[in-house]
Write a protein that holds these residues in place. Structure first.
Motif, PDB file in Angstrom:
ATOM      1  N   UNK A  23       0.817  -1.224   0.055  1.00 28.45           N
ATOM      2  CA  UNK A  23       0.171  -0.064   0.047  1.00 28.45           C
ATOM      3  C   UNK A  23       0.981   1.152   0.107  1.00 28.45           C
ATOM      4  N   UNK A  24       0.446   2.109  -0.783  1.00 33.45           N
ATOM      5  CA  UNK A  24       1.348   3.558  -0.825  1.00 33.45           C
ATOM      6  C   UNK A  24       0.809   4.380   0.108  1.00 33.45           C
ATOM      7  N   UNK A  25       1.589   5.416   0.182  1.00 34.01           N
ATOM      8  CA  UNK A  25       1.251   6.619   1.106  1.00 34.01           C
ATOM      9  C   UNK A  25      -0.214   7.413   0.719  1.00 34.01           C
ATOM     10  N   UNK A  26      -0.325   7.465  -0.539  1.00 38.62           N
ATOM     11  CA  UNK A  26      -1.647   8.004  -1.062  1.00 38.62           C
ATOM     12  C   UNK A  26      -2.933   7.101  -0.281  1.00 38.62           C
ATOM     13  N   UNK A  27      -2.642   5.928  -0.862  1.00 41.31           N
ATOM     14  CA  UNK A  27      -3.824   4.915  -0.364  1.00 41.31           C
ATOM     15  C   UNK A  27      -3.852   4.711   1.089  1.00 41.31           C
ATOM     16  N   UNK A  28      -2.871   4.835   1.750  1.00 44.18           N
ATOM     17  CA  UNK A  28      -2.890   4.794   3.336  1.00 44.18           C
ATOM     18  C   UNK A  28      -3.576   6.204   3.800  1.00 44.18           C
ATOM     19  N   UNK A  29      -3.185   7.287   3.180  1.00 47.45           N
ATOM     20  CA  UNK A  29      -3.769   8.668   3.887  1.00 47.45           C
ATOM     21  C   UNK A  29      -5.216   8.580   3.533  1.00 47.45           C
ATOM     22  N   UNK A  30      -5.679   7.975   2.315  1.00 50.40           N
ATOM     23  CA  UNK A  30      -7.065   7.974   1.757  1.00 50.40           C
ATOM     24  C   UNK A  30      -7.986   7.043   2.636  1.00 50.40           C
ATOM     25  N   UNK A  31      -7.445   5.808   3.074  1.00 52.73           N
ATOM     26  CA  UNK A  31      -8.093   5.154   3.943  1.00 52.73           C
ATOM     27  C   UNK A  31      -8.312   5.597   5.250  1.00 52.73           C
ATOM     28  N   UNK A  32      -7.264   6.383   5.865  1.00 47.90           N
ATOM     29  CA  UNK A  32      -7.394   7.097   7.051  1.00 47.90           C
ATOM     30  C   UNK A  32      -8.396   8.068   6.999  1.00 47.90           C
ATOM     31  N   UNK A  33      -8.574   8.884   6.034  1.00 42.10           N
ATOM     32  CA  UNK A  33      -9.685   9.934   5.994  1.00 42.10           C
ATOM     33  C   UNK A  33     -10.894   9.060   5.896  1.00 42.10           C
ATOM     34  N   UNK A  34     -11.034   8.236   5.020  1.00 40.85           N
ATOM     35  CA  UNK A  34     -12.367   7.408   5.069  1.00 40.85           C
ATOM     36  C   UNK A  34     -12.945   6.807   6.484  1.00 40.85           C
ATOM     37  N   UNK A  35     -11.827   6.422   7.332  1.00 46.81           N
ATOM     38  CA  UNK A  35     -11.959   5.860   8.642  1.00 46.81           C
ATOM     39  C   UNK A  35     -12.432   7.096   9.605  1.00 46.81           C
ATOM     40  N   UNK A  36     -12.037   8.413   9.208  1.00 49.27           N
ATOM     41  CA  UNK A  36     -12.261   9.326  10.218  1.00 49.27           C
ATOM     42  C   UNK A  36     -13.384  10.281   9.712  1.00 49.27           C
ATOM     43  N   UNK A  37     -13.698  10.202   8.461  1.00 52.87           N
ATOM     44  CA  UNK A  37     -14.733  11.238   8.048  1.00 52.87           C
ATOM     45  C   UNK A  37     -15.806  10.379   7.344  1.00 52.87           C
ATOM     46  N   UNK A  38     -17.008  11.023   6.968  1.00 55.54           N
ATOM     47  CA  UNK A  38     -18.295  10.503   6.283  1.00 55.54           C
ATOM     48  C   UNK A  38     -17.806  10.535   4.664  1.00 55.54           C
ATOM     49  N   UNK A  39     -18.060   9.338   3.976  1.00 57.13           N
ATOM     50  CA  UNK A  39     -17.381   9.138   2.747  1.00 57.13           C
ATOM     51  C   UNK A  39     -18.036  10.341   1.762  1.00 57.13           C
ATOM     52  N   UNK A  40     -19.309  10.915   1.943  1.00 56.68           N
ATOM     53  CA  UNK A  40     -19.757  12.028   1.182  1.00 56.68           C
ATOM     54  C   UNK A  40     -19.103  13.247   1.331  1.00 56.68           C
ATOM     55  N   UNK A  41     -18.333  13.600   2.521  1.00 54.17           N
ATOM     56  CA  UNK A  41     -17.478  14.638   2.802  1.00 54.17           C
ATOM     57  C   UNK A  41     -15.964  14.358   1.933  1.00 54.17           C
ATOM     58  N   UNK A  42     -15.728  13.146   1.987  1.00 52.25           N
ATOM     59  CA  UNK A  42     -14.605  12.888   1.294  1.00 52.25           C
ATOM     60  C   UNK A  42     -14.572  13.130  -0.168  1.00 52.25           C
ATOM     61  N   UNK A  43     -15.611  12.578  -0.893  1.00 50.54           N
ATOM     62  CA  UNK A  43     -15.892  12.696  -2.198  1.00 50.54           C
ATOM     63  C   UNK A  43     -16.374  14.249  -2.700  1.00 50.54           C
ATOM     64  N   UNK A  44     -17.000  14.985  -1.727  1.00 50.71           N
ATOM     65  CA  UNK A  44     -17.167  16.299  -2.082  1.00 50.71           C
ATOM     66  C   UNK A  44     -15.782  17.240  -2.040  1.00 50.71           C
ATOM     67  N   UNK A  45     -15.074  16.749  -1.094  1.00 51.57           N
ATOM     68  CA  UNK A  45     -13.744  17.544  -1.290  1.00 51.57           C
ATOM     69  C   UNK A  45     -12.828  17.360  -2.459  1.00 51.57           C
ATOM     70  N   UNK A  46     -12.875  15.920  -2.764  1.00 52.33           N
ATOM     71  CA  UNK A  46     -12.051  15.495  -3.864  1.00 52.33           C
ATOM     72  C   UNK A  46     -12.700  16.335  -5.329  1.00 52.33           C
TER      73      UNK A  46
END
Length: 62
Positions: free
Chosen positions: A1-24
């Motif tokens: 797992x690369x750093x980007x994937x690790x950080x993305x997974x951490x974001x998904x663990x800490x925040x609702x997916x809708x928030x992450x998708x909106x930010x992206x």
């Protein structure tokens, strides 16, 4: 797992997916210069938080 994937997974663990998708979605519309500036701002914030954490640890040891 690369750093980007690790950080993305951490974001998904800490925040609702809708928030992450909106930010992206918002980030996809930003010019490259703004994204680079945002990245630099995040680095500064992370360094400040790390310094505060270290300061708090040192204070507890005293």
């Amino acid at each position: 797992m690369d750093r980007t994937e690790e950080l993305f997974n951490k974001l998904l663990d800490e925040h609702p997916p809708e928030l992450i998708l909106g930010a992206l979605d918002e980030m996809a519309r930003m010019p490259k210069e703004e994204l680079l500036a945002l990245g630099k701002l995040c680095e500064i914030i992370n360094r400040a938080e790390a310094a505060e954490t270290e300061k708090a640890k040192n204070h507890q040891l005293d």
